[in-house]
Motif scaffolding. Sequence first.
Motif, PDB file in Angstrom:
ATOM      1  N   ILE A 118       3.480   1.873  -1.630  1.00 46.85           N
ATOM      2  CA  ILE A 118       4.059   2.258  -2.926  1.00 46.85           C
ATOM      3  C   ILE A 118       3.200   3.326  -3.612  1.00 46.85           C
ATOM      4  CG2 ILE A 118       4.833   1.380  -5.190  1.00 46.85           C
ATOM      5  CD1 ILE A 118       5.388  -1.307  -3.671  1.00 46.85           C
ATOM      6  N   TYR A 119       1.873   3.113  -3.622  1.00 47.15           N
ATOM      7  CA  TYR A 119       1.017   4.133  -4.262  1.00 47.15           C
ATOM      8  C   TYR A 119       1.080   5.442  -3.477  1.00 47.15           C
ATOM      9  CZ  TYR A 119      -3.267   5.332  -1.669  1.00 47.15           C
ATOM     10  OH  TYR A 119      -4.157   5.881  -0.796  1.00 47.15           O
ATOM     11  N   LYS A 120       1.152   5.291  -2.118  1.00 49.85           N
ATOM     12  CA  LYS A 120       1.165   6.504  -1.286  1.00 49.85           C
ATOM     13  C   LYS A 120       2.399   7.344  -1.579  1.00 49.85           C
ATOM     14  CE  LYS A 120      -1.290   5.013   2.882  1.00 49.85           C
ATOM     15  NZ  LYS A 120      -1.120   4.706   4.298  1.00 49.85           N
ATOM     16  N   GLN A 121       3.552   6.687  -1.651  1.00 51.14           N
ATOM     17  CA  GLN A 121       4.799   7.415  -1.900  1.00 51.14           C
ATOM     18  C   GLN A 121       4.771   8.079  -3.269  1.00 51.14           C
ATOM     19  OE1 GLN A 121       6.701   8.162   0.474  1.00 51.14           O
ATOM     20  NE2 GLN A 121       5.682   6.720   1.857  1.00 51.14           N
ATOM     21  N   ASN A 122       4.257   7.344  -4.273  1.00 46.63           N
ATOM     22  CA  ASN A 122       4.143   7.906  -5.632  1.00 46.63           C
ATOM     23  C   ASN A 122       3.273   9.156  -5.622  1.00 46.63           C
ATOM     24  OD1 ASN A 122       5.686   5.973  -6.771  1.00 46.63           O
ATOM     25  ND2 ASN A 122       4.019   4.873  -7.774  1.00 46.63           N
ATOM     26  N   MET A 123       2.171   9.056  -4.875  1.00 45.29           N
ATOM     27  CA  MET A 123       1.228  10.172  -4.835  1.00 45.29           C
ATOM     28  C   MET A 123       1.861  11.387  -4.145  1.00 45.29           C
ATOM     29  SD  MET A 123      -2.710   9.946  -3.666  1.00 45.29           S
ATOM     30  CE  MET A 123      -2.771  10.675  -2.064  1.00 45.29           C
ATOM     31  N   VAL A 155       0.848  -1.199   0.000  1.00 49.89           N
ATOM     32  CA  VAL A 155       0.000   0.000   0.000  1.00 49.89           C
ATOM     33  C   VAL A 155       0.884   1.251   0.000  1.00 49.89           C
ATOM     34  CG1 VAL A 155      -1.803   1.236   1.277  1.00 49.89           C
ATOM     35  CG2 VAL A 155      -1.806  -1.253   1.234  1.00 49.89           C
TER      36      VAL A 155
END
Length: 426
Positions: free
Chosen positions: A413-418, A411
């Motif tokens: 990974i998407y947070k860091q990208n965002m 989970v």
Amino acid sequence: MIKLNLKNAVTNSAINKFKKNVEIIGNRIENLESEGFEWLGWKDFPENIHPREIGDINQTAKRLLKQNVELLVVIGIGGSFAGTKAGIEMIQGEYPNKQKIEIMYVGESISSSNIHQKIVYAEEKNFAINVISKSGTTTEPAIAFRLFKKLLEDKIGIYNSTKFIFITTDPTKGSLLKIAQENKYKTFTIPSNIGGRFSVLTAVGLFPMACAGLNIEKILEGAKKANEIYKLANIDKNQAYRYAVARIILNKTLNVELMVQYEPQMKAFNEWWKQLSAESEGKNQRGIFPTSAIFSTDLHSLGQFIQEGKKILFETIMTVKEPDVDINVLKNEKNLDNLNYLSNKSIHEINKIAFNATTDAHVKVAKIPNIHIEFDKMNEESFGEIVMFFERAVTMSAYLLKVNPFNQPGVEIYKQNMFKALGKPE
Ligand code: PA5
């Protein structure tokens, strides 16, 4: 009491092969020796919660009711709202007429249209806010909180608003705790050793459920009673661990578990279960993909695929023994719809017949393994019991898959990208 029926899914001899392993893992869980043991606080929480905390939750809910609060805006995402919604809808239904304070969920999406609709709805009401975030830093609820805080402050003034904002978060850290301290908001605690998706029986779920009018003592009683059985590291006695093993056996050839309910008010429960299962087990290229359906509704859509489509799934079907109310099919003198053959038949009986007929079609014709779970009633005790059953089962399944049930590295990974794309400062 939950009744588990595995006869259409796996053989006893296949289950028995896991006896020793379940005993070892079960004992490790009980003795806090398993990987991620520092997150096992949920398993004894119904026994450990202080009566003062239960009293405080109930008193606060009562105070809001006395102050004519009509709506509680619950702001949270994932484990910080899914279990609450599951419990309230399971017990009060989709159109509650006995709800003391109406509950609205915000901060579970970043849709401006959706948030705006909820703002428009709330501004007409006497509302209070309960922000729930374990980490206190999750973006979706943080955005929603800014908007609803301002709405409340504009409506009743900054000073008064502080009495209608409640924060549920970690007792020691996070931005939300700082905000609460600075503004002197009342706080409820998510114990440090309980993660989001396992937190519904803490203040995370208990406070909104008490506001909605549920008897939270009964929920905890149901969980405690269930615990007496579901903590046993014995596959013959512990149905939760037996279910966990059945899933693992089926997962050797089937990647998908379809959770089926015959009661529409269990829809939010399906969503909670999907999170619990997917986030706890889906790691290291392992796990069961959880999906869900409501029958007979989805027999008119997914039913075709289940019966004749690609063989990718097994079903876990939940039915309730006793409905809240049972009503009968009406008799009609003219009988133009030819339905009089069902006159005066109970609708719950017809639902049961639909269940049996569908099970036959899926098991005997389509050869789809079916696990059946029957629970007593859609009430507080059953909710507590069912939560314990699935939390225990998923924990055992995850350990059998050799993954840590309590983290969710994917989970992040998407947070860091965002955060990167939004330019969040370090
Ligand atoms: O199970 C989990 O830990 C997650 O699904 C969290 O509940 C979710 O990400 C929300 O996190 P938080 O409560 O920190 O805002």
